[in-house]
Design a protein around this motif. Sequence first.
Motif, PDB file in Angstrom:
ATOM      1  N   ARG A  13     -28.043 -10.968  -5.575  1.00  0.00           N
ATOM      2  CA  ARG A  13     -26.604 -11.121  -6.395  1.00  0.00           C
ATOM      3  C   ARG A  13     -26.802  -9.143  -6.677  1.00  0.00           C
ATOM      4  O   ARG A  13     -27.544  -8.607  -6.615  1.00  0.00           O
ATOM      5  N   ILE A  14     -25.241  -8.861  -6.586  1.00  0.00           N
ATOM      6  CA  ILE A  14     -24.554  -7.537  -6.582  1.00  0.00           C
ATOM      7  C   ILE A  14     -23.970  -6.813  -7.251  1.00  0.00           C
ATOM      8  O   ILE A  14     -22.724  -8.105  -7.777  1.00  0.00           O
ATOM      9  N   ARG A  15     -24.402  -6.110  -7.962  1.00  0.00           N
ATOM     10  CA  ARG A  15     -23.256  -6.087  -9.454  1.00  0.00           C
ATOM     11  C   ARG A  15     -23.178  -4.376  -9.380  1.00  0.00           C
ATOM     12  O   ARG A  15     -23.831  -3.644  -9.089  1.00  0.00           O
ATOM     13  N   THR A  16     -21.533  -4.100  -9.094  1.00  0.00           N
ATOM     14  CA  THR A  16     -21.283  -2.377  -8.636  1.00  0.00           C
ATOM     15  C   THR A  16     -20.537  -1.728  -9.909  1.00  0.00           C
ATOM     16  O   THR A  16     -19.365  -2.727 -10.455  1.00  0.00           O
ATOM     17  N   LEU A  17     -20.444  -1.141 -10.183  1.00  0.00           N
ATOM     18  CA  LEU A  17     -19.742  -0.329 -11.099  1.00  0.00           C
ATOM     19  C   LEU A  17     -18.829   0.830 -10.493  1.00  0.00           C
ATOM     20  O   LEU A  17     -19.059   1.987  -9.659  1.00  0.00           O
ATOM     21  N   TYR A  18     -17.359   0.954 -10.839  1.00  0.00           N
ATOM     22  CA  TYR A  18     -16.447   1.102 -10.076  1.00  0.00           C
ATOM     23  C   TYR A  18     -15.989   2.419 -11.380  1.00  0.00           C
ATOM     24  O   TYR A  18     -16.591   1.806 -12.559  1.00  0.00           O
ATOM     25  N   GLN A  19     -15.820   3.814 -10.584  1.00  0.00           N
ATOM     26  CA  GLN A  19     -14.544   4.354 -12.091  1.00  0.00           C
ATOM     27  C   GLN A  19     -13.143   3.306 -11.971  1.00  0.00           C
ATOM     28  O   GLN A  19     -12.778   2.698 -10.951  1.00  0.00           O
ATOM     29  N   ARG A  44     -20.107  -2.626 -21.380  1.00  0.00           N
ATOM     30  CA  ARG A  44     -18.809  -1.351 -21.506  1.00  0.00           C
ATOM     31  C   ARG A  44     -17.771  -1.078 -21.034  1.00  0.00           C
ATOM     32  O   ARG A  44     -16.919  -0.602 -20.765  1.00  0.00           O
ATOM     33  N   ALA A  45     -17.961  -1.502 -19.508  1.00  0.00           N
ATOM     34  CA  ALA A  45     -17.762  -1.857 -18.642  1.00  0.00           C
ATOM     35  C   ALA A  45     -16.287  -3.140 -18.439  1.00  0.00           C
ATOM     36  O   ALA A  45     -16.602  -4.042 -19.076  1.00  0.00           O
ATOM     37  N   VAL A  46     -14.974  -3.252 -17.551  1.00  0.00           N
ATOM     38  CA  VAL A  46     -14.429  -3.394 -17.806  1.00  0.00           C
ATOM     39  C   VAL A  46     -14.424  -4.426 -16.239  1.00  0.00           C
ATOM     40  O   VAL A  46     -13.936  -3.858 -15.360  1.00  0.00           O
ATOM     41  N   PRO A  47     -14.573  -5.647 -16.115  1.00  0.00           N
ATOM     42  CA  PRO A  47     -14.053  -6.285 -15.012  1.00  0.00           C
ATOM     43  C   PRO A  47     -12.832  -6.661 -13.841  1.00  0.00           C
ATOM     44  O   PRO A  47     -11.907  -6.077 -14.978  1.00  0.00           O
ATOM     45  N   LEU A  48     -13.135  -5.799 -12.788  1.00  0.00           N
ATOM     46  CA  LEU A  48     -12.206  -5.984 -11.663  1.00  0.00           C
ATOM     47  C   LEU A  48     -11.188  -6.114 -11.588  1.00  0.00           C
ATOM     48  O   LEU A  48     -10.126  -6.225 -11.229  1.00  0.00           O
ATOM     49  N   SER A  49     -11.287  -7.731 -11.911  1.00  0.00           N
ATOM     50  CA  SER A  49     -10.882  -9.091 -11.720  1.00  0.00           C
ATOM     51  C   SER A  49      -9.472  -9.487 -12.986  1.00  0.00           C
ATOM     52  O   SER A  49      -8.797 -10.233 -13.221  1.00  0.00           O
ATOM     53  N   THR A  50      -9.643  -8.546 -13.814  1.00  0.00           N
ATOM     54  CA  THR A  50      -8.909  -8.548 -15.507  1.00  0.00           C
ATOM     55  C   THR A  50      -7.583  -7.787 -15.461  1.00  0.00           C
ATOM     56  O   THR A  50      -6.932  -7.631 -16.193  1.00  0.00           O
ATOM     57  N   GLY A  51      -7.645  -6.517 -14.537  1.00  0.00           N
ATOM     58  CA  GLY A  51      -6.290  -6.562 -14.067  1.00  0.00           C
ATOM     59  C   GLY A  51      -6.387  -5.063 -14.556  1.00  0.00           C
ATOM     60  O   GLY A  51      -8.240  -4.398 -15.345  1.00  0.00           O
ATOM     61  N   ALA A  52      -5.797  -3.670 -15.350  1.00  0.00           N
ATOM     62  CA  ALA A  52      -5.516  -2.547 -15.329  1.00  0.00           C
ATOM     63  C   ALA A  52      -6.040  -2.727 -16.717  1.00  0.00           C
ATOM     64  O   ALA A  52      -5.956  -3.202 -17.233  1.00  0.00           O
TER      65      ALA A  52
END
Length: 336
Positions: free
Chosen positions: A175-181, A255-263
């Motif tokens: 499993r890979i979990r990555t945090l971007y800005q 506290r982050a937002v899934p990349l797949s949920t839009g801007a």
Amino acid sequence: MFRTLGGGDLATNGTKQIHPHAVTELCEDGGRIYAHALRAGRVSRADAEAAPCLMEFALLHPDPDDADWLRPVPPAVALAQRLHPLEREIAERRRVSIELADVFEPFLALSARATTPTHSITVLEGFDRINAALDLATAQCQSEMLTVQPSGRRLEHTLVQALERDKPLTDRGVRIRTLYQHTARHSPETLAYVAQFSDGKVEYRTIDELVERLIICDETVAFIPTRDDRQVALELRHAGLVRYLIKVFEFMWNRAVPLSTGAPYETAPDGITDIQHSIAKLLVEGHVDEAIARRLGMNVRTCRAHIAKLATALGSGSRAQLGYLIAQSGILKQEP
């Protein structure tokens, strides 16, 4: 100019004949003529001129009974002549390896008895050593890899390296979990990289602000940079440090937002976007535009454009007034 690779000389118009291949790469003419000489018992000098390497490598020698002919050296003899120095070298290397083992044996015994790990923190200098350590850690990773990747334009070759490192992980079920800005959502290179992973075991989220890069494998080893040019990194295998970094990661992840949920830049009821809330907080803390842009992973021009929109939304006519209006507006009391 080619260098001499064999033993004997072959005179051709008084000049030494030199050949560009080793005996382990015997040329086609050489192999054909040597085989013929073995079958016939000899070969004429005229025929052997097509492969002067046979004399160079001492696979043919003059016929003592007839100067116009050459006789083949038996292959068993030729092989033994070449193996003997190699076997001598192997024996010498074995002797040196035994001496080295004897020298380090007492230190190995001390290390085995030690109760405190001696390599809990390792300094890695240079991209090659850092990447080698990362490759080893990811190759050994069996469960989960956590990564923090602050935004900024990621070069194509860097993403290719990451793809070559991460793809085998997902193929074996890690499993890979990555945090971007948040700004990574506008990076074509990053989005193209993310598109390579459709498996549910890979998750990407974005957050407004990240501090530095971080990679953790299997709750066992973590990597962090120690210089801005990323030429020096720390490999951490201290259990307490790794656990602490995992908690930091989970705090940001929640506290982050899934990349797949839009801007994530939706305008709030007060007319201010999430990213502008983050900028407002940093402005009140006294950071200059360049520092804010760096911390939020955007260029200075984009940062200033957001500051201008923030000033318009709050009715500010100056930078000093903007800070005052941010404090008075109460927007920092809201959770971005």
